[in-house]
Design a protein around this motif. Structure first.
Motif, PDB file in Angstrom:
ATOM      1  N   VAL A   1      24.274  -2.410  -8.231  1.00  0.00           N
ATOM      2  CA  VAL A   1      24.494  -2.222  -6.794  1.00  0.00           C
ATOM      3  C   VAL A   1      25.626  -3.107  -6.313  1.00  0.00           C
ATOM      4  O   VAL A   1      26.460  -2.709  -5.503  1.00  0.00           O
ATOM      5  CB  VAL A   1      23.204  -2.544  -6.010  1.00  0.00           C
TER       6      VAL A   1
ATOM      7  N   LEU B   1      -4.933   6.598  -2.337  1.00  0.00           N
ATOM      8  CA  LEU B   1      -5.171   5.220  -1.945  1.00  0.00           C
ATOM      9  C   LEU B   1      -6.212   5.200  -0.852  1.00  0.00           C
ATOM     10  O   LEU B   1      -6.110   5.922   0.131  1.00  0.00           O
ATOM     11  CB  LEU B   1      -3.868   4.634  -1.407  1.00  0.00           C
TER      12      LEU B   1
ATOM     13  N   LEU C   1      15.192  -4.296  -3.702  1.00  0.00           N
ATOM     14  CA  LEU C   1      14.895  -3.319  -2.657  1.00  0.00           C
ATOM     15  C   LEU C   1      15.766  -3.565  -1.441  1.00  0.00           C
ATOM     16  O   LEU C   1      16.337  -2.643  -0.864  1.00  0.00           O
ATOM     17  CB  LEU C   1      13.422  -3.409  -2.256  1.00  0.00           C
TER      18      LEU C   1
ATOM     19  N   ALA D   1      -0.365   5.610   2.701  1.00  0.00           N
ATOM     20  CA  ALA D   1      -1.807   5.515   2.811  1.00  0.00           C
ATOM     21  C   ALA D   1      -2.185   4.974   4.157  1.00  0.00           C
ATOM     22  O   ALA D   1      -3.157   4.280   4.317  1.00  0.00           O
ATOM     23  CB  ALA D   1      -2.331   4.601   1.734  1.00  0.00           C
TER      24      ALA D   1
ATOM     25  N   LYS E   1       0.641  -3.015 -17.293  1.00  0.00           N
ATOM     26  CA  LYS E   1       0.290  -1.943 -16.382  1.00  0.00           C
ATOM     27  C   LYS E   1       0.774  -0.586 -16.908  1.00  0.00           C
ATOM     28  O   LYS E   1       0.058   0.427 -16.826  1.00  0.00           O
ATOM     29  CB  LYS E   1       0.917  -2.237 -15.027  1.00  0.00           C
TER      30      LYS E   1
ATOM     31  N   ARG F   1       3.109   6.260  -5.670  1.00  0.00           N
ATOM     32  CA  ARG F   1       2.792   6.502  -7.067  1.00  0.00           C
ATOM     33  C   ARG F   1       3.915   6.116  -8.018  1.00  0.00           C
ATOM     34  O   ARG F   1       3.835   6.349  -9.208  1.00  0.00           O
ATOM     35  CB  ARG F   1       2.438   7.972  -7.290  1.00  0.00           C
ATOM     36  N   GLU F   2       4.948   5.555  -7.450  1.00  0.00           N
ATOM     37  CA  GLU F   2       6.023   5.131  -8.324  1.00  0.00           C
ATOM     38  C   GLU F   2       5.830   3.693  -8.742  1.00  0.00           C
ATOM     39  O   GLU F   2       6.478   3.205  -9.646  1.00  0.00           O
ATOM     40  CB  GLU F   2       7.376   5.256  -7.601  1.00  0.00           C
ATOM     41  N   TYR F   3       4.980   3.069  -8.073  1.00  0.00           N
ATOM     42  CA  TYR F   3       4.873   1.629  -8.216  1.00  0.00           C
ATOM     43  C   TYR F   3       3.439   1.320  -8.574  1.00  0.00           C
ATOM     44  O   TYR F   3       2.511   1.899  -8.028  1.00  0.00           O
ATOM     45  CB  TYR F   3       5.251   0.975  -6.892  1.00  0.00           C
ATOM     46  N   ASN F   4       3.250   0.385  -9.469  1.00  0.00           N
ATOM     47  CA  ASN F   4       1.846   0.072  -9.764  1.00  0.00           C
ATOM     48  C   ASN F   4       1.557  -1.404 -10.008  1.00  0.00           C
ATOM     49  O   ASN F   4       0.564  -1.748 -10.614  1.00  0.00           O
ATOM     50  CB  ASN F   4       1.342   0.901 -10.936  1.00  0.00           C
TER      51      ASN F   4
ATOM     52  N   ALA G   1       0.832  -1.202   0.000  1.00  0.00           N
ATOM     53  CA  ALA G   1       0.000   0.000   0.000  1.00  0.00           C
ATOM     54  C   ALA G   1       0.863   1.247   0.000  1.00  0.00           C
ATOM     55  O   ALA G   1       0.581   2.217  -0.716  1.00  0.00           O
ATOM     56  CB  ALA G   1      -0.912  -0.011   1.220  1.00  0.00           C
TER      57      ALA G   1
ATOM     58  N   ASP H   1      11.045   1.934 -12.170  1.00  0.00           N
ATOM     59  CA  ASP H   1      10.001   2.939 -12.077  1.00  0.00           C
ATOM     60  C   ASP H   1      10.444   4.276 -12.658  1.00  0.00           C
ATOM     61  O   ASP H   1       9.648   5.035 -13.206  1.00  0.00           O
ATOM     62  CB  ASP H   1       9.595   3.108 -10.614  1.00  0.00           C
TER      63      ASP H   1
ATOM     64  N   LEU I   1      -2.072  12.664  -2.729  1.00  0.00           N
ATOM     65  CA  LEU I   1      -0.787  13.020  -3.308  1.00  0.00           C
ATOM     66  C   LEU I   1      -0.938  14.195  -4.233  1.00  0.00           C
ATOM     67  O   LEU I   1      -1.848  14.254  -5.059  1.00  0.00           O
ATOM     68  CB  LEU I   1      -0.233  11.824  -4.040  1.00  0.00           C
TER      69      LEU I   1
ATOM     70  N   LEU J   1      -7.223   2.337  -5.559  1.00  0.00           N
ATOM     71  CA  LEU J   1      -6.523   3.549  -5.969  1.00  0.00           C
ATOM     72  C   LEU J   1      -7.497   4.325  -6.812  1.00  0.00           C
ATOM     73  O   LEU J   1      -8.071   3.792  -7.749  1.00  0.00           O
ATOM     74  CB  LEU J   1      -5.331   3.162  -6.842  1.00  0.00           C
TER      75      LEU J   1
ATOM     76  N   ARG K   1      19.226  -2.494  -2.112  1.00  0.00           N
ATOM     77  CA  ARG K   1      19.365  -1.048  -2.103  1.00  0.00           C
ATOM     78  C   ARG K   1      19.258  -0.472  -0.689  1.00  0.00           C
ATOM     79  O   ARG K   1      19.795   0.572  -0.392  1.00  0.00           O
ATOM     80  CB  ARG K   1      18.282  -0.394  -2.977  1.00  0.00           C
TER      81      ARG K   1
ATOM     82  N   THR L   1      -8.820  -2.352  -0.854  1.00  0.00           N
ATOM     83  CA  THR L   1      -7.936  -1.222  -1.127  1.00  0.00           C
ATOM     84  C   THR L   1      -8.165  -0.773  -2.558  1.00  0.00           C
ATOM     85  O   THR L   1      -8.198  -1.610  -3.459  1.00  0.00           O
ATOM     86  CB  THR L   1      -6.474  -1.648  -0.980  1.00  0.00           C
TER      87      THR L   1
ATOM     88  N   VAL M   1      -3.482  10.041  -7.972  1.00  0.00           N
ATOM     89  CA  VAL M   1      -4.271   8.979  -7.350  1.00  0.00           C
ATOM     90  C   VAL M   1      -4.165   9.081  -5.841  1.00  0.00           C
ATOM     91  O   VAL M   1      -3.199   9.591  -5.295  1.00  0.00           O
ATOM     92  CB  VAL M   1      -3.766   7.598  -7.779  1.00  0.00           C
TER      93      VAL M   1
ATOM     94  N   MET N   1      15.136   6.289  -6.483  1.00  0.00           N
ATOM     95  CA  MET N   1      14.060   5.511  -7.092  1.00  0.00           C
ATOM     96  C   MET N   1      14.636   4.394  -7.951  1.00  0.00           C
ATOM     97  O   MET N   1      15.696   4.568  -8.535  1.00  0.00           O
ATOM     98  CB  MET N   1      13.187   6.431  -7.949  1.00  0.00           C
ATOM     99  N   LEU N   2      13.982   3.314  -7.990  1.00  0.00           N
ATOM    100  CA  LEU N   2      14.482   2.191  -8.772  1.00  0.00           C
ATOM    101  C   LEU N   2      14.337   2.484 -10.258  1.00  0.00           C
ATOM    102  O   LEU N   2      13.405   3.165 -10.684  1.00  0.00           O
ATOM    103  CB  LEU N   2      13.703   0.919  -8.416  1.00  0.00           C
TER     104      LEU N   2
ATOM    105  N   LEU O   1      15.926   6.687  -0.738  1.00  0.00           N
ATOM    106  CA  LEU O   1      15.144   5.620  -1.365  1.00  0.00           C
ATOM    107  C   LEU O   1      13.845   5.387  -0.602  1.00  0.00           C
ATOM    108  O   LEU O   1      12.764   5.228  -1.187  1.00  0.00           O
ATOM    109  CB  LEU O   1      15.965   4.333  -1.404  1.00  0.00           C
TER     110      LEU O   1
ATOM    111  N   ARG P   1      10.077   4.189 -16.447  1.00  0.00           N
ATOM    112  CA  ARG P   1       8.797   3.726 -16.970  1.00  0.00           C
ATOM    113  C   ARG P   1       8.218   4.810 -17.873  1.00  0.00           C
ATOM    114  O   ARG P   1       8.091   5.957 -17.466  1.00  0.00           O
ATOM    115  CB  ARG P   1       7.847   3.471 -15.813  1.00  0.00           C
TER     116      ARG P   1
ATOM    117  N   LEU Q   1       2.322   1.723  -3.398  1.00  0.00           N
ATOM    118  CA  LEU Q   1       1.308   2.220  -4.327  1.00  0.00           C
ATOM    119  C   LEU Q   1       1.076   3.701  -4.101  1.00  0.00           C
ATOM    120  O   LEU Q   1       0.956   4.482  -5.052  1.00  0.00           O
ATOM    121  CB  LEU Q   1       0.000   1.467  -4.128  1.00  0.00           C
ATOM    122  N   ALA Q   2       1.023   4.057  -2.841  1.00  0.00           N
ATOM    123  CA  ALA Q   2       0.736   5.445  -2.527  1.00  0.00           C
ATOM    124  C   ALA Q   2       1.862   6.355  -2.986  1.00  0.00           C
ATOM    125  O   ALA Q   2       1.661   7.546  -3.210  1.00  0.00           O
ATOM    126  CB  ALA Q   2       0.526   5.607  -1.022  1.00  0.00           C
TER     127      ALA Q   2
ATOM    128  N   ALA R   1      11.472   8.017  -1.448  1.00  0.00           N
ATOM    129  CA  ALA R   1      10.946   7.908  -2.805  1.00  0.00           C
ATOM    130  C   ALA R   1       9.793   6.908  -2.869  1.00  0.00           C
ATOM    131  O   ALA R   1       8.819   7.102  -3.596  1.00  0.00           O
ATOM    132  CB  ALA R   1      12.063   7.496  -3.755  1.00  0.00           C
ATOM    133  N   TYR R   2       9.916   5.849  -2.100  1.00  0.00           N
ATOM    134  CA  TYR R   2       8.862   4.836  -2.141  1.00  0.00           C
ATOM    135  C   TYR R   2       7.953   4.898  -0.930  1.00  0.00           C
ATOM    136  O   TYR R   2       7.183   3.967  -0.689  1.00  0.00           O
ATOM    137  CB  TYR R   2       9.480   3.448  -2.252  1.00  0.00           C
TER     138      TYR R   2
END
Lengths: 975, 354
Positions: B237, B68, A785, A862, B48, A768-771, A762, B5, A882, B89, A788, B87, B66, B1-2, A808, B8, A765-766, A811-812
């Motif tokens: 890494v 959540l 992850l 979230a 996606k 917004r970088e990940y979906n 969650a 993403d 967001l 979005l 890192r 849940t 979005v 950030m990875l 990091l 993308r 997702l929140a 960011a997430y």
């Protein structure tokens, strides 16, 4: 060693013979069983004739001791014709009575104890008459046997049916006895309790269990020690009891024999040696029993005529008769009563049966009339008596006379609470005692409505019992006050107070109130005094806890009753009955009465068989069930036993089986050098267990409960059948016991981890970088992850590393909990812990840095924010919002948020506060990188009393986020 | 950030793979009326990403704002009420949810929640589009009942709502639902496509890629672009100046499974089975989906297996996978497979070597 012991046993045994004077003949037979044929011949011979075949022998022996004995003897002694008179009388009876007997029978008498014998007489008569010409006594006896075998169904027709049927009947009985024995062996009750303590007998079931005269061991007391050669302990006990012996737990002076096959040097054997008690091996016991009766099943048809007669002549003189005499010495009364009853008792029974026996059950008929009649708990009854006798003086007089001296006895209670298991005479004692003291007992039990008395109707005008109880209690006060002289004493018996429930609202409270004001004694009766409902009541009552009477006490009383009813039972059988009903006198009487309907003579075995079912309903722990299924004898269990075992706990047993099936070395595989057979069996078992799982889904999801047996079959019985055998340990240091099913624990861990993963998901997702979905997160993302997140901490310099990681995380929108989750879910047993090699200083720095950053951090996660001031978690949780990068969109966004929030819970003012606050925040905060600042802190402050967690004031300006985060964490914890 | 993403593509124009599909979709969306869409294809192929790009194309940047929400729904199911937590979005224009999260109660989600959301016309401020979009993930995991209830919703409320369905395997979506959608198959990207993406990223990050390095990553990625990029970054890494013979590490769990496989191959005994059970539990506890475990285990075993046994072992793996889906306690089925394999392999060893 072994032989030594044996010798010793033998010596003792001989000595025992000297001591125990009574069973001479059997003893001679035992001491030289087969060595001296001439000596054995004489007892053997009569044996031949008197009864043939083990089954028949048994019945004929029963016969000898039963109420029919006179008849038997009569027949046997036909030639001597000693009791001709009696016989003729009886025959007369028989000849005359059958019709009446039948009639009486049809009238369904309660006490038709005469009936079977009557009928038997009549029935026997016909065949004997027919037979007299053709065959001799032997056959006549055979017909008698058939009578006995059919005793359950005393139906003339079956008896009259031809002989062959009779013979078959006897055979059938013999056959029926065998499985009964088998059951005893397999599912012997209590057997599992001793699992592990005692080994199985080495030659289990290999020896033939002898049949003996039913009372050949009468008067002897045995103690069993150690493992016997072929019998389970329960079986041996059973065998001894069946033959009239007594089995006790420890050696005393009264003990005649110590039954042991090996000298384990335990306490029993040392004590026995001290006291000089005779040792007896199992074989010795068998011989003892066998000697009392014909040993060999002889050929049937041969000894018909003269031999038969001869035998009959010799027989009465020999063992059977002697044995009878002997044991009848004990129950001489019964014996005497027997004949008279059956002779003159026809008419008597008729009267009896028609007048008294009709209406009353024995439990009512033999309800104690005097306190002394009550079995057991005499001291408690006395206490009750004293309490009741002193009640008036204690409470009424003191109350009347000087108030200062009120209740001189501080411990005295105004009410009594009698507790105890059902059927041990609580109600009876209460009634009897009050009756004796001249109290008029008013009983209120669960059949009456005992709810709280209606307070508005004063002094019970309403019809309900509750009100009348109130009325009673208070009215008595009136009457007691007004005319003391009359002494119309009343006692209120509140029966089954623990049954006050649903309908009886406020019952107990009201009862207590009644006790407080009562002017009459109240006796409360319950089964379980520790019941939650009675907790308050106990304080107001004198508690008398009734105990179960001992089996001897019960047997004594039962014997009295049985004799009164003309029922022939021996004391051992009654003791067994008392034990089986678990101290419940009422149940014992009911059982006895029920049995009396079909038989007039009740043997030990009858009681055993009849009550076997009730004994079976014991709780079996799932572990025991698994032990039994997988044990060496698992293959010998009958299918219904296996089903019973596996269904004893249909949820746990399969799990324990699944956990442990790998550990068993199947005896099925036999010789298995390379283990391939075992591996194949394991694969089959595993598949079957998996089948069980599939069936279980059908059951649970689609409610196909009819499949539950199939399920237990697939998940328990098949694996156990394949793999039963020896258990071995697979791990070092493991105890060789079945483990508890590990699935439950693992499954709950899986569930917990899934929830944690969901949280991380969650948050990602929140951000917004990940979906992607949750699965992808774990399967694909976690490795990287984790790398890192931890690698920099190990390799880079402290500051750099911390900055790197926090970046990091931001960011997430991974928070520290998520960090832990990621580490936790990536740990594998036997692999390096990903956190190894991180200096603690770095860890601390990371925490610090993250917390510092939290002041600037936006609500990204979230985390479901609990709204302060709203006790219940809101139905729709407010989510963080967001902010888009473009400034222009802020307004729109803001609106959307406000909109949604209003939608969510517009009815709470707090929410509006939040909305306003949010808007303000949005307006003030135009900088680009920083996004929404949910000022939860303010709302938190406005409700500071309710949410003390949020009142860290110093951070109210800068640490808004922190507050939100804190509450978010709280929300999570709640979840 | 990875990197996955970070790089993308955000819009349909910037797609590096599936450019053709992207072009068509853009046309479809700009021509006003868009049908229901069903995207299907293996994981890591870009479904996606495409969906997000389509949404952006439809609604502009607003689709990216979005939030959540974790909502609890009260559903009246005949005699009782069920609380469902879900849940989702959502932006002003679209809602994305994963109905199969509700397990066997997914039917109610489709019947009640989706219907309700589909019913409401969006309050469209700018008047751009007269409908809103529902994105449903993992449609193939929906139960049959749920899929049946879905098809009516799709027709009835098509005026106000578009559905975008996303799944791995279209064969598990019922015919009825499929025929109501425009099916868009997203293939797994080819290896050279993956290589080009990796090189693109490498260039952007300013990395020196030794020749053939990207190809090795691509080969190991099983044609999943996501995994390729992730393991690319993992390599970064791990060790930066890339060397030509640098080991490309598998995922942690893959490593663990290959250990299990070698355990099984080494020894076939109850003791070993017991050990393997412990390790399988370990994987499950770490939230690795059982189906993936079984699949991976099979492929690890097959690597070391003699050719003549492969058919049989595959057969049994399929057999137990099917049963695992029917059942509930995955470990039982995986363990049964391991036991079966051990018994087959042991018999084989004895037959060949005596």
């Amino acid at each position: 060693m072994q032989s030594d012991i044996r010798k010793w046993f033998m010596k003792k045994h001989d000595k025992g013979n000297g001591n125990a004077a009574k069973p001479e003949k059997p003893n001679t037979a035992t001491s030289q069983p087969e060595t001296s044929p001439p000596a054995a011949a004489s007892p053997d011979k009569p044996v031949h004739e008197s009864g043939e075949g083990s089954g028949r022998r048994k019945t004929s022996k029963y016969f000898a001791t039963d109420s029919q004995k006179p008849k038997d003897e009569k027949e046997i002694e036909c030639t001597p014709a000693k009791r001709k008179t009696e016989k003729s009388r009886e025959e007369l009876n028989c000849d005359v009575k059958p019709p009446s007997a039948k009639r009486v029978h049809k009238g369904d008498e309660d006490e038709d104890f005469v009936l079977p014998s009557l009928k038997k007489n009549s029935a026997k008569d016909t065949p004997t008459k027919k037979l007299k010409s053709g065959s001799g006594k032997g056959i006549a006896q055979k017909s008698v046997d058939s009578d006995e075998s059919d005793e359950e169904v005393p139906d003339d027709k079956t008896v009259k049916s031809p002989f062959k049927a009779a013979g078959r009947g006897a055979g059938g009985r013999g056959a029926a006895a065998a499985p009964a024995g088998g059951r005893g062996r397999g599912g012997g009750r209590g057997g599992f309790m001793n699992f592990g303590e005692r080994k199985d007998p080495p030659h289990k079931g290999e020896k033939e269990i002898p049949e003996g005269a039913p009372d050949c061991l009468a008067g002897l007391t045995f103690v069993i020690s150690g493992t016997l050669d072929s019998l389970e302990r329960e079986e041996a006990e059973d065998l001894i009891k069946r033959h009239g012996g007594r089995v006790t737990g420890s050696v005393s002076k009264k003990t005649n024999y110590l039954l042991a096959d090996e000298d384990i040097g335990g306490r029993k054997s040392t004590k026995a040696k001290e006291l000089g008690t005779a040792f007896l091996t199992e074989d010795g016991l068998f011989d003892l029993i066998r000697a009392s009766k014909p040993a060999k099943p002889p050929v049937r048809e041969e000894p018909k005529k003269k031999t038969a007669d001869k035998a009959v002549e010799s027989l009465p003189k020999r063992s059977p008769k002697k044995v009878e005499r002997k044991d009848q010495g004990g129950s001489a009364l019964a014996r005497k009563v027997g004949p008279t009853n059956s002779a003159s008792g026809v008419s008597l029974a008729k009267q009896n049966g028609q007048t008294v026996g009709h209406s009353l059950t024995w439990t009512e008929k033999y309800r104690p009339k005097l306190p002394n009649d009550i079995i057991g708990n005499q001291s408690l009854v006395k206490q009750l008596h004293d309490w009741l006798a002193n009640w008036n003086e204690q409470f009424l007089h003191t109350a009347k006379k000087g108030k200062g001296k009120k209740q001189n006895d501080g411990g005295a209670k105004k009410a009594v609470l009698i507790s105890g298991t059902p059927g041990i005479g609580k109600t009876t004692s209460a009634k009897v005692v009050s009756q004796m003291l001249g109290f008029q007992a008013i009983e209120v039990n669960a059949s009456d409505n005992r709810g709280k008395a209606d307070a508005k109707i004063f002094k019970g005008i309403g019809g309900s019992t509750a009100n009348s109880v109130k009325e009673l209690v208070s009215n008595e006060a009136l009457s007691a006050n007004l005319d003391r002289s009359k002494h119309s004493k009343t006692v209120l018996i509140m029966d089954e107070v623990d049954g006050m429930s649903a309908g009886d609202r406020g019952g107990v409270a009201d009862l207590i109130a009644s006790i407080k004001i009562s002017k009459i004694p109240i006796i409360c009766i319950c089964n379980d005094r520790y019941s939650q409902k009675l907790k308050s009541l106990v304080n107001y009552c004198l508690v008398l806890t009734f105990r179960k009477p001992t089996k001897q006490q019960m047997a004594k009383r039962l014997l009295q009753i049985a004799n009164n009813e003309g029922l022939q039972v021996n004391e051992i059988a009654l003791e067994e009955l008392a034990e089986r009903v678990n101290g419940d006198m009422r149940m014992a009487l009911n059982q006895l009465q029920y049995m009396s309907l079909s038989m007039s003579v009740i043997k030990y075995d009858d009681i055993r068989n009849r009550l076997l079912n009730s004994a079976k309903d014991e709780d079996i722990s799932p572990f025991t069930a698994v032990d039994k299924l997988f044990g060496f004898n698992g293959g010998k269990l009958r299918m219904d036993e296996r089903i019973d075992l596996s269904m004893s706990d249909p949820d746990l047993v399969p799990l324990i089986i699944q956990e442990n099936y790998i550990n068993y070395v199947p005896s099925f595989a036999g010789k298995d050098d390379n283990g391939i057979k075992r591996m194949n069996l394991l694969a089959r078992a595993a598949e079957s267990i998996a089948d069980g799982d599939i069936i279980n889904v059908q059951i649970r999801r689609y409610r196909q409960w009819q499949l539950s047996q199939t399920s237990s079959f697939a998940s328990c019985i098949i694996p156990a059948a394949l793999l039963h055998g020896r258990r071995e340990t697979l791990e070092q240091g493991e105890r060789n016991f079945n483990r508890f099913g590990g699935w439950l624990g693992k499954n709950s861990t899986v569930g917990k981890n899934l929830r944690l993963l969901e949280d991380v998901h969650a948050h990602l997702l929140a951000s917004r970088e990940y979906n992607s979905d949750r699965e992808t997160l774990r399967v694909d993302y976690f490795t990287l992850l984790l790398k890192r997140l931890t690698e920099p901490l190990q390799t880079l310099s402290k500051d750099e590393a911390v900055q790197n990681v926090v970046e990091l995380m931001d960011a997430y929108s991974i928070n520290q909990d998520d960090f832990d989750t990621i580490v936790e879910l990536s740990k594998f047993q036997g692999h390096r812990n990903p956190l190894d090699g991180i200096p603690p200083a770095v860890k601390a720095a990371l925490t610090k840095a993250y917390k510092q950053g939290s002041s600037l951090r936006v609500v990204r996660s979230a985390d479901l924010i609990t709204l302060p001031g709203i006790k219940k978690a809101p139905k729709k949780r407010v989510a963080a919002m967001l902010e888009p990068v473009e400034d222009t969109l802020a307004e729109e966004d803001d609106d959307a948020l406000a909109e949604s929030e209003e939608e969510n819970s517009s009815d709470t003012e707090d929410m509006e506060n939040i909305d306003k606050q949010l808007k303000m925040d949005f307006q003030s905060n135009s900088s680009k990188g920083i996004q929404v600042k949910l000022d939860l802190k303010n709302t938190g402050n406005s409700n500071a009393k309710k949410t003390p967690a949020n009142n860290s004031k110093e951070s109210s300006q800068s640490g808004q986020k922190k507050g939100g985060r804190g509450s978010g964490a709280a929300a999570k914890r709640k979840r | 950030m990875l990197w996955v993403d970070k790089y993308r593509p955000k819009s349909l124009d910037k797609m590096l793979v599936h450019e053709e599909v992207a072009k068509n979709l853009k046309k479809l969306v700009t021509e006003q009326d868009c049908p229901h869409l069903l995207f299907y294809g293996p994981s890591g192929s870009g479904k996606k990403t495409l969906i997000m790009a389509v949404l952006r194309q439809m609604f502009g940047a607003g689709a990216e704002k979005v939030k959540l929400e974790n909502k609890t729904w009260k559903i009246n199911a005949g005699s009782r009420t069920i609380d469902l937590e879900l849940t989702m979005l959502s932006s002003t224009h679209h809602v994305e949810l994963n109905p199969s999260d509700a397990g066997f109660q997914d039917r109610y989600i489709v019947q009640e929640i989706i219907k309700e959301m589909a019913k409401n016309r969006p309050i469209d401020t700018k008047g751009k589009k007269g409908y809103k979009v529902l994105v449903l993930n993992e449609v193939d995991k929906l139960s049959r009942e749920a899929q049946h209830s879905l098809r009516r919703t799709m027709e009835k409320y098509s005026a106000s709502c578009r559905l975008i369905l996303c799944c791995n395997s279209s064969s598990k979506v019922t015919e009825a639902v499929r025929s109501r959608c425009l099916n868009v198959r997203i293939n797994a990207p080819k290896e050279d496509e993956i290589i080009s993406v990796l090189e693109f990223i490498g260039k952007k990050e300013g990395l020196q890629l030794p020749p053939g390095f990207a190809a090795r990553i691509a080969a190991q990625s099983n044609r999943s672009l996501r995994r390729a990029i992730l393991s690319f970054e993992t390599c970064r890494v791990q060790q930066y100046p890339f060397t030509n013979n640098q080991v490309i590490l598998p995922m942690d769990w893959e490593q663990y499974i290959s250990e299990i496989a070698s355990d099984i191959m080494q020894e076939q005994s109850p003791k070993r089975l017991f050990l393997v059970r412990g390790k399988l539990y370990e994987l499950l506890i770490n939230c690795i989906p059982p189906v993936i475990i079984l699949k991976r285990l099979l492929s690890e075993l097959l690597k070391k297996l003699d050719a003549e046994l492969k058919h049989e072992v595959c057969h049994w793996a399929a057999y137990y996978e099917h049963r695992m889906r029917l059942g509930q306690k995955a470990i039982f089925h995986i363990e049964a497979f391991v036991a079966k394999f051990m018994s087959i392999y042991k018999a084989f060893l004895i037959a060949t070597f005596g």
